[in-house]
Design a protein around this motif. Structure first.
Motif, short mmCIF file in Angstrom:
data_model
loop_
_atom_site.label_atom_id
_atom_site.label_comp_id
_atom_site.label_asym_id
_atom_site.label_seq_id
_atom_site.Cartn_x
_atom_site.Cartn_y
_atom_site.Cartn_z
N ILE A 25 0.92 -1.36 0.01
CA ILE A 25 0.04 0.20 -0.01
C ILE A 25 0.92 1.17 0.02
N PHE A 26 1.89 1.13 0.98
CA PHE A 26 2.72 2.38 0.92
C PHE A 26 3.53 2.56 -0.46
N LEU A 27 3.91 1.34 -0.94
CA LEU A 27 4.76 1.31 -2.33
C LEU A 27 3.67 1.99 -3.18
N TYR A 28 2.48 1.35 -3.23
CA TYR A 28 1.35 2.02 -4.32
C TYR A 28 1.28 3.62 -4.21
N ILE A 29 1.05 4.04 -2.69
CA ILE A 29 1.00 5.52 -2.65
C ILE A 29 2.22 6.26 -3.39
N LYS A 30 3.52 5.74 -2.98
CA LYS A 30 4.51 6.48 -3.42
C LYS A 30 4.78 6.25 -5.03
N THR A 31 4.20 5.37 -5.64
CA THR A 31 4.40 5.19 -7.32
C THR A 31 3.14 5.63 -8.03
N ASN A 32 2.14 6.20 -7.23
CA ASN A 32 1.04 6.65 -7.92
C ASN A 32 0.68 8.05 -7.38
N ILE A 33 1.36 8.94 -7.28
CA ILE A 33 1.02 10.26 -6.89
C ILE A 33 0.08 10.98 -7.66
N LEU A 34 0.21 10.79 -8.75
CA LEU A 34 -0.51 11.57 -9.81
C LEU A 34 -1.96 11.21 -9.79
N LEU A 151 -3.52 19.52 -10.05
CA LEU A 151 -3.36 18.46 -10.78
C LEU A 151 -1.92 19.06 -11.83
N LEU A 152 -2.18 19.88 -12.33
CA LEU A 152 -1.16 20.53 -13.24
C LEU A 152 0.27 20.70 -12.46
N MET A 153 0.11 21.41 -11.55
CA MET A 153 1.19 21.77 -10.60
C MET A 153 1.86 20.69 -10.08
N VAL A 154 1.15 19.67 -9.49
CA VAL A 154 1.71 18.10 -9.35
C VAL A 154 2.28 17.58 -10.33
N HIS A 155 1.81 17.38 -11.51
CA HIS A 155 2.53 17.05 -12.79
C HIS A 155 3.76 17.42 -12.97
N ILE A 156 3.85 18.95 -13.08
CA ILE A 156 5.02 19.50 -13.42
C ILE A 156 6.29 19.32 -12.55
N LEU A 157 5.71 19.38 -11.15
CA LEU A 157 6.79 18.89 -9.98
C LEU A 157 7.28 17.54 -10.37
N LEU A 158 6.36 16.61 -10.38
CA LEU A 158 6.81 15.29 -10.76
C LEU A 158 7.72 15.08 -11.67
N LYS A 159 7.47 15.58 -13.00
CA LYS A 159 8.08 15.78 -14.17
C LYS A 159 9.69 16.29 -13.94
N LYS A 160 9.66 17.44 -13.41
CA LYS A 160 11.01 18.12 -12.80
C LYS A 160 11.91 17.14 -12.16
N LYS A 161 11.16 16.46 -11.12
CA LYS A 161 11.99 15.63 -10.10
C LYS A 161 12.35 14.26 -10.76
N LYS A 162 11.73 14.13 -12.16
CA LYS A 162 12.16 12.82 -13.06
C LYS A 162 11.38 11.72 -12.46
#
Length: 686
Positions: A25-34, A151-162
């Motif tokens: 469950i914690f792995l799921y959360i970490k890998t499904n932030i968007l 949603l857009l801000m989170v996407h940009i942030l995740l993209k920036k952090k690769k």
């Protein structure tokens, strides 16, 4: 000692951290932030919508239903790679955000939720001044726009952090898609298990919108509404036989009751052979006729006509999303508005037993006049369907003088002046006629204050200045408020009606004519405006709070009961006639107008839902949202509660009977409209 303790705690922390990483469950959360962001923001937004509209802080059923919808639709994003999932999640979020904002704005102004079928009427906004549309939007509605931004801000942030590159290495798209769909089904099953059988009946009928949003959430409601809005396209394929039987059985039973109540009364055939001029008065309310400012009546002309003629003081509009067009339909046909969409737009290609159609069989010429665009509310085709021989719309009126323009079009005074000339010609060419005039100036936003004439809703008084001179002063009261602007507009509209009656009289057009005036619907002004109006001391500037004994409560029931509109039947010689010169305070709906007029003018009908008000003892007015009112009580179908009126006493059997009747006539009316049952009967007779 401290260092050992610190080292021990650190070891425990590292072990826990490692263990948490191993838990799925914690792995799921970490890998499904968007995706999780998508779920949370849209769930929060639907929750906020219920708060800003119904004040519903927590509705578990609605939350679960919204969650099921969000899971089921968002699951398809897993069919794309992590970096591209935004392509599905963002459009979905925009659509859900738009649904929340549109419904918040609509509820603020109409105390109901919007219908998907309104999209088919969106073109009408082009005929409205921009300030009308923007004036409907409030600050709290703007707050609901946050989901796509977040949603857009989170996407940009995740993209920036690769982030997506790392997630892609462990992503199992098909498995996660399947798991999310299964989870969505589980939540859906949970939603279904909490519902009662009556909930699905309401979902099918769609008329009790507030109840549906409370039970099924905004997203399921809107999806269901979208499906129901296409119903008119498929009526020939499904449900006809069942609908025809429901309608046939209802009117067979109604005819038995009507036979008992259909004895002639003092008004039977009293106006047979007379002409009829109907004024459809935009946004005029009965409460307007009770108000005065600075010792000057707000509606002196309507007050005069009501005192000289028949005045129905408890007359309720029965409108849905079609507002003015719904009133035109119900007044002329004694049917209720459509459960989805509007009759004028979605069901115009039908046959209706309407007053113009019926009177034409008695030799009447029927005409309608409105100084707006002919296509507004699809009137150019619907008026022909109702039976009008000619529709005089904007192109039939002289717009050459810019000073004659007020609000949405030609001012009422100029409109009536030009209409009088047209009625003169009709009178010369036809022995009998039925003419409907639809006013325009008193339409929101009432911002032409400089053209409304010398009428103030502030508080004027006199005082002596330091030189001993008496000077007139004024204190702000309703100036600068929406309700204040509305009152000024009403006074102008009333003045226009007074001038029109005078002009008709000068031209000899009232000698064999009955004048019928009705308000089409209430002004749709928010409760907070009325709270201010009733609880403001204009002499001291004090605003009463709810603890003050002078405080006037404006709650749901006050607001609903205050929606009454005037209904006046007047003739030149009615004053002094005891039958035609009185106030009727029996509760009455827009659908009772046609049967009442039919008794007076001696024309027959079959499909009316209303009654001749002079032939019924206990009347009931059913609203399109399922609410109903009698002389004893107002019933709120959304919350399944009621308010007793006039210290009345009612029993449970009476309430159950009225609830069943309300549901039945809503079903009957919609069946007639959707399946064109009046047209089918006409074809069978041929």
């Amino acid at each position: 000692m401290k260092s050992k303790l610190k080292e021990f705690l650190k070891k425990i922390y590292l072990k826990v951290k490692k263990r948490l990483k191993e838990i799925s469950i914690f792995l799921y959360i970490k890998t499904n932030i968007l995706f999780i962001t998508y779920v949370l923001i849209n769930l929060i937004n639907s929750w906020l919508l219920r708060i800003v509209t119904m004040g519903n802080l927590f509705s578990f059923k609605a939350i679960v239903a919204d969650l099921a919808f969000i899971f089921m639709t968002g699951a398809f994003a897993y069919l794309l790679k992590p970096k591209k999932q935004i392509r599905i999640l963002m459009p979905l979020t925009i659509v859900m955000t738009a649904a929340c904002i549109i419904n918040a704005v609509y509820y603020e102004n109409y105390v109901s939720f919007a219908s998907f079928s309104l999209l088919s009427t969106a073109s009408f906004l082009g005929d409205m001044d921009g300030t009308i549309v923007t004036g409907l939007i409030h600050l709290k509605d703007v707050i609901l726009i946050f989901p796509p931004i977040v949603l857009l801000m989170v996407h940009i942030l995740l993209k920036k952090k690769k982030y997506y590159d790392k997630v892609e290495l462990i992503e199992r798209s098909k498995k996660r898609f399947l798991n999310t769909i299964i989870l969505g089904f589980c939540v859906t099953f949970m939603t279904i298990s909490m519902m009662q059988s009556s909930d699905y009946s309401r979902l099918k009928k769609q008329w009790n919108r507030e109840y549906l949003v409370q039970r099924f959430g905004i997203y399921v409601y809107q999806l269901n509404d979208a499906i129901k809005s296409t119903e008119s396209k498929f009526t020939s394929m499904f449900g006809y036989d069942s609908a025809a039987k429901i309608v046939r059985d209802f009117y067979e039973e109604k005819s038995k009751t009507d036979d008992v109540n259909s004895k002639t009364n003092d008004y039977t055939n009293i106006f047979e052979g007379k002409n009829i001029i109907v004024i459809h008065a935009e946004s005029i309310m009965t409460q307007d006729m009770t108000l005065s400012f600075n010792n000057q009546e707000l509606t002196p002309n309507l007050n005069k006509l009501s005192k000289e003629g028949l005045f129905f003081s408890n007359y309720y509009p029965q409108v849905s999303v079609g507002t003015s067009s719904d009133t035109e339909f119900t007044f002329n046909t004694s049917l209720l508005p459509a459960a989805t969409g509007t009759v004028f737009v979605n069901y115009w290609k039908r046959t209706y037993e309407a007053i113009p159609n019926i009177l034409k069989q008695k030799g009447y010429y029927a005409a309608s006049m409105h100084a707006n665009n002919a296509s507004f509310w699809n009137r150019n085709v619907m008026h022909e369907t109702l039976g009008y021989d000619k529709f005089y719309a904007r192109s039939s009126f002289d717009y050459s003088n810019e000073d004659d323009i007020m609000g949405m079009g030609l001012s009422d005074k100029v409109f009536f002046k030009q209409a009088t000339e047209k009625i003169k010609k009709i009178n010369q060419e036809h022995s009998n006629y039925y003419v409907t005039l639809i006013t325009l100036t008193n339409h929101t936003p009432w911002d032409d204050e400089d053209k409304y004439g010398d009428y103030s809703v502030d508080y004027k008084y006199t005082e002596t200045d330091e030189n001993g001179n008496v000077v007139e002063k004024s204190l702000p009261y309703m100036e600068g408020t929406e309700l204040g602007r509305y009152f000024k507009s009403v006074h102008y509209a009333d003045s226009a009606i007074g001038d029109f009656v005078d002009d008709l009289d000068k031209e000899g057009l009232l000698d064999n004519t009955v004048l019928v005036i009705y308000g089409d619907h209430d002004a749709k002004i928010a409760k907070k405006e009325y709270r201010y109006f009733y609880n403001y001391d204009f002499e001291t500037g004090e605003q009463y709070d709810s603890d003050d004994e002078r405080y006037t409560q404006v709650d749901y029931y006050n607001y609903e009961l205050n929606r009454k509109v005037p209904f006046i039947i007047w003739t030149k010689d009615s004053s002094g006639n005891k039958n035609l010169n009185k106030t009727v305070d029996k509760v009455m709906g827009m659908y009772d107008a046609m049967p009442t007029l039919a008794n007076m003018f001696n024309f027959n009908y079959k499909y009316a839902l209303g009654h001749d008000i002079f032939s019924i003892d206990d009347n009931i007015v059913v609203f399109p949202n399922g609410n109903w009112v009698t002389d004893k009580m107002y019933y709120n179908a959304q919350k399944e509660e009621y308010l007793l009126l006039k210290d009345s006493v009612v029993n449970e059997d009476e309430i159950v009977k009225n609830k069943e009747y309300a549901n039945k006539i809503l079903e009957v009316s919609d069946s007639i409209i959707v399946y064109d049952l009046e047209g089918e009967e006409k074809n069978e007779k041929k």
